[in-house]
Design a protein around this motif. Sequence first.
Motif: not given
Length: 399
Positions: A229-238, A133-142
């Motif tokens: 680099d920089v992805n501050d917000n994750a998707p959120v299901f309604t 599995m491959k993930f692209r994760i921002s270094e700004s991930a909380v």
Amino acid sequence: MLDRTMRRQVLLFISIFTLNSVFGQVTYSIPEEMSKGSLVGNIAQDLGLDVKRLKSGKARIYTEDNAEYIELNKDRGALLVKERIDREALCGQTTPCALRLQITLEDPIEFFTVTLEINDINDNAPSFKKDEMKFRISESAVIGAKFVLERAMDLDVGMNGLRGYSLKPTDNFNLKFQNQQDGSKKVEMVLQKHLDREAQDHLFLTLTAFDGGDPQLSGTMQVEIFVLDVNDNAPVFTQEVYKVTIMETAMKDTILSTVSAVDADEGSNGKVSYSITNTLDDVPVMFQVDEENGVVVLSGTLDYEKAQHYEIHVQASDDGGLTDSCKIIVEVTDTNDNPPSINVMSKTNSISEKSRPGTVVTIFNVQDPDSGENGNVACNIEENMPFLMKTTDDAADTE
């Protein structure tokens, strides 16, 4: 009326007045994968029969699905393994696993039920559908950011089934589990230490799934992480849970639901794509989700008699590698799409006019795989006939 909610069989007996002692039953417990010719049990002895009676009565084995796993050796009065029994192929994840067969004799007719409990052996290692599995994760991930990992499959059950997971190395991530309604565990990789792209822009982790057998078996999958680099917000299901009811006769491409997730980021980091993450069942074959708009449609053929409900796990991902998940609970409703079937198990070609009341002349097997009212079966014979029908199931209607 006979309720077919659970898979059962009704054995109907035509007799002149009443049944005498023509029934018997015995249960054996054997491991799966026994070699051909292996002894299951001394059926003649266990049923109190003379071995000669097996020949004179033309003893025969009858199984509901006609699968010939077991054979009767009339010379020894023994049941033997005829074909290798794979518990997983026979019962899947259902426990306990049992194979039921009947033995019939003629002149006079006698009927015996044999139940074979098939015990699991640890002959399957946990495995993943994907090698990586491959993930692209921002270094700004909380800290606490979650990433859904593929779950492993193990065809064995009980202690031989899947018992747990491990993730190594553990410098930046640990594992978190959530119990699911189907008894499995949702596996998530949770960030516990900030990523630093300048220090390390590429990570390789190993996810291991192991069972509880002895010796213990395991399977692995590689987890590759690209640090961005920089992805501050994750998707959120309604919604976390969607509920859908659908008829088993629904056509392919029928729309079940539309899932929706929002991402506060702009540009590619805010673009959400959808995918189904089920790996333990046939959900990816039965259903599809549109990657861009989240529309979930039926792509397979439903059969209430095989599955009454499904749980679809949908993941929303943005281009920065952050994810969220929801589930769709699908309830399948039954329709009366199966006619009853009648199979003659044993019969007497002729009967003497001096035959006594209670003489059994024919044994029928009546089945209807539908459920509830749709599976109720009523049986009758013509009026003014010198016969009566009796059943081994008190819930059956006979006339």
